[in-house]
Design a protein around this motif. Sequence first.
Motif, short mmCIF file in Angstrom:
data_model
loop_
_atom_site.label_atom_id
_atom_site.label_comp_id
_atom_site.label_asym_id
_atom_site.label_seq_id
_atom_site.Cartn_x
_atom_site.Cartn_y
_atom_site.Cartn_z
N GLU A 378 0.72 -1.16 -0.02
CA GLU A 378 -0.03 -0.05 0.10
C GLU A 378 0.76 1.28 0.26
O GLU A 378 0.49 2.31 -0.54
CB GLU A 378 -1.01 0.02 1.21
CG GLU A 378 -2.19 -1.07 0.89
CD GLU A 378 -3.27 -1.30 1.92
OE1 GLU A 378 -3.20 -0.52 2.91
OE2 GLU A 378 -3.87 -2.28 1.97
N LEU A 379 2.02 1.15 0.62
CA LEU A 379 2.95 2.57 0.64
C LEU A 379 3.27 2.72 -0.82
O LEU A 379 3.44 3.82 -1.18
CB LEU A 379 4.09 1.93 1.37
CG LEU A 379 5.21 3.22 1.39
CD1 LEU A 379 4.61 4.37 2.21
CD2 LEU A 379 6.52 2.90 2.26
N LEU A 380 3.73 1.45 -1.50
CA LEU A 380 4.21 1.60 -2.99
C LEU A 380 2.69 2.30 -3.92
O LEU A 380 3.26 2.81 -4.94
CB LEU A 380 4.70 0.42 -3.63
CG LEU A 380 5.87 -0.13 -2.79
CD1 LEU A 380 6.49 -1.26 -3.28
CD2 LEU A 380 6.96 1.20 -2.39
N GLU A 395 10.44 8.28 4.42
CA GLU A 395 9.79 8.97 5.48
C GLU A 395 8.66 8.02 6.49
O GLU A 395 8.73 7.65 7.65
CB GLU A 395 9.40 10.36 5.59
CG GLU A 395 9.10 11.25 6.82
CD GLU A 395 10.21 11.38 7.53
OE1 GLU A 395 11.38 11.51 6.93
OE2 GLU A 395 10.08 11.47 8.87
N VAL A 396 7.72 7.67 5.58
CA VAL A 396 6.57 6.94 6.17
C VAL A 396 7.02 5.59 6.45
O VAL A 396 6.48 4.99 7.58
CB VAL A 396 5.44 6.88 5.21
CG1 VAL A 396 4.26 6.12 5.44
CG2 VAL A 396 4.89 8.28 4.90
N LEU A 397 8.09 5.03 5.45
CA LEU A 397 8.59 3.69 5.72
C LEU A 397 9.35 3.42 7.27
O LEU A 397 9.10 2.69 7.83
CB LEU A 397 9.40 3.29 4.53
CG LEU A 397 9.78 1.89 4.87
CD1 LEU A 397 8.67 0.79 4.58
CD2 LEU A 397 10.90 1.51 3.85
N ARG A 398 10.06 4.52 7.19
CA ARG A 398 10.81 4.77 8.77
C ARG A 398 9.88 4.61 9.93
O ARG A 398 10.05 3.95 10.82
CB ARG A 398 11.77 5.89 8.68
CG ARG A 398 12.24 6.19 10.18
CD ARG A 398 13.15 7.46 10.07
NE ARG A 398 14.52 7.22 9.26
CZ ARG A 398 15.27 6.30 9.57
NH1 ARG A 398 15.45 5.79 10.67
NH2 ARG A 398 16.21 5.94 8.57
N MET A 406 -0.24 1.37 9.68
CA MET A 406 -0.29 1.27 8.19
C MET A 406 -0.17 2.68 7.53
O MET A 406 -0.02 3.78 8.04
CB MET A 406 -1.63 1.00 8.01
CG MET A 406 -1.91 -0.46 8.37
SD MET A 406 -1.23 -1.53 7.35
CE MET A 406 -1.89 -1.97 5.72
N PRO A 407 0.48 2.51 6.50
CA PRO A 407 1.08 3.89 5.75
C PRO A 407 0.01 4.92 5.35
O PRO A 407 -0.04 6.09 5.84
CB PRO A 407 1.41 3.38 4.20
CG PRO A 407 1.10 1.97 4.15
CD PRO A 407 0.84 1.32 5.26
N ARG A 414 -0.13 12.66 9.88
CA ARG A 414 0.92 13.54 9.83
C ARG A 414 0.71 14.65 8.69
O ARG A 414 1.59 15.41 8.39
CB ARG A 414 2.29 12.94 9.88
CG ARG A 414 2.63 12.27 11.27
CD ARG A 414 4.04 11.65 11.16
NE ARG A 414 4.81 12.67 10.47
CZ ARG A 414 6.08 12.19 10.04
NH1 ARG A 414 6.57 10.85 10.53
NH2 ARG A 414 6.97 12.96 9.66
N GLY A 415 -0.30 14.46 8.20
CA GLY A 415 -0.77 15.50 6.86
C GLY A 415 0.41 15.25 5.69
O GLY A 415 1.03 16.39 5.32
N LEU A 416 0.76 14.31 5.50
CA LEU A 416 1.99 14.21 4.68
C LEU A 416 1.62 14.05 2.98
O LEU A 416 2.53 13.93 2.16
CB LEU A 416 2.78 12.82 5.02
CG LEU A 416 3.75 12.74 6.25
CD1 LEU A 416 4.26 11.62 6.63
CD2 LEU A 416 4.64 13.97 6.02
N ALA A 417 0.26 13.93 2.79
CA ALA A 417 -0.23 13.67 1.48
C ALA A 417 0.45 14.87 0.58
O ALA A 417 0.87 15.81 0.76
CB ALA A 417 -1.61 14.03 1.35
#
Length: 487
Positions: A378-380, A395-398, A406-407, A414-417
């Motif tokens: 899902e991250l990919l 960053e998310v994987l870390r 879950m990603p 964290r509002g990373l979109a």
Amino acid sequence: MEQKYEAVIGLEIHAELQTRSKMFCACPADYAHAESPNTHICPICTGQPGTLPVVNRAALEQGIQVALALHCTIPPLNIFARKNYYYPDLPKGYQISQYEMPLAVNGWVEVPVGKEGTLQRIRIRRVHLEEDTAKLFHQGDRSLIDFNRAGVPLLEIVSEPDMHSVDAVLAYAMHIRNVLRYLGVNSGDMQKGVLRFEANISVRPAGSQELRTRTEIKNLNSFRALTRATAYEIRRQIAIYESGGQVLQETLGWDEEHEVTLSQRSKEHAHDYRYFPEPDLPPLQIEAAWVEALRAALPELPEARRQRFIEAYGLPVAEARILTAEKSLADYFEAVLPQTQASPREVSSWMIGEFLRHLNERQIEVEAVPFPPQALAELLNLVAQRTITMATAKEVLREMFESGAMPQVIVEARGLAQIADEATLMPLIEQVLQENPQVVESYLNGKESVFQWLMGQVARATRGKADPQLTRQLLQSRLDALRRSRL
Ligand code: ADP
Ligand code: MG
Ligand code: ZN
């Protein structure tokens, strides 16, 4: 100095087999999960007079499958032998093993050695079945004994002295562990002692073919101990020859704390054990049809899987080799694939890059990764759908490694979109241009290379969240407009 000498190394590997019952009785073999000591025992595995052993068919089958995977020949006649010696962890006063007619002989493996991964062939002398000993616990001035492990099937794999470097020893040991795990006959969990190594080591003048006096280092229970002890022992023997001395044939132990080998006893010889055919067990006739059926039932082995990864997924040889070197890693990779829009090559480079980097950094195995393959998939997908940038994904994987979350959850919390809308990006771009008038000036005067720098400023202003494609497009059109207004 080392080039003057060549190391000669042969390994003996002991692997417990994961059968349900013990080698010669019906007691459960899984001593690690026993409720308490001395509960998985019976008159046979505690060596009571008048009892008779019975060979475990599943242990034979697993042993034959390992031998076949190591390209061995299975002789049609197989004889158990008594190896006589006294030790408190050996209830019968002898170990049932195999001597003259082992389960299998004359195998080989090919393993990638060192950084270049040059394939090297190492011959296997023999593979035989025996039984494990009980476990001793020393507490102050008394010793306790737990017979739950006594009689657990043990497979011994003996190589020819074909290894000449620590790298080769490591590659061979890792390969054998991997084969055992692919076959599902051993967990490879060395901390639990299910896989143990003994290294036989000698050194000789480079170019010579003689076999010199060897020492044997017992009970090496980790790759670290195996490689360190081997390296130490090679150096020690070279130093002895350099000072004109002679290496003594002896059995050594490895002192983990001080990193030295220590003499335990002078080498025991086969005749010390008074081997003779085990009178309580009939010779076993191994039918060719049975061997062929076991061969046909072999699961996919590392080499075949590597080849399939190259052909089916279009992976480079080096990547396929890394992914299949551990069954668990290859399994993880293949569990990610069907759940993601990313291509096999993209998944592979993520796993070999970021994923393995985290495993190394954290010193953990694939089994200890705190999120399922679906989470990586899902991250990919988030990257493929351009919901997040590559930089954010790392960053998310870390964080996934830290919290197991879950990603999508991390991205939202964290509002990373990714910022991929013009209305948000354009004002940021304007601001970067206004804050850096000289840079803009030099761009307009023809220094196009500063474009990348301006891109970087936008990325920085958005903490890596700006969609690079859209940013490039907007920045370009803005600068083009400025240029036109100058004309
Ligand atoms: P033993 O049964 O006494 O331990 P083996 O002859 O069966 O002895 O050999 C045990 C291991 O030692 C094998 O892995 C073999 O390859 C290795 N070996 C034998 N001779 C040498 C030597 N001179 N140098 C290094 N390893 C050796
Ligand atoms: Mg030996
Ligand atoms: Zn028993």
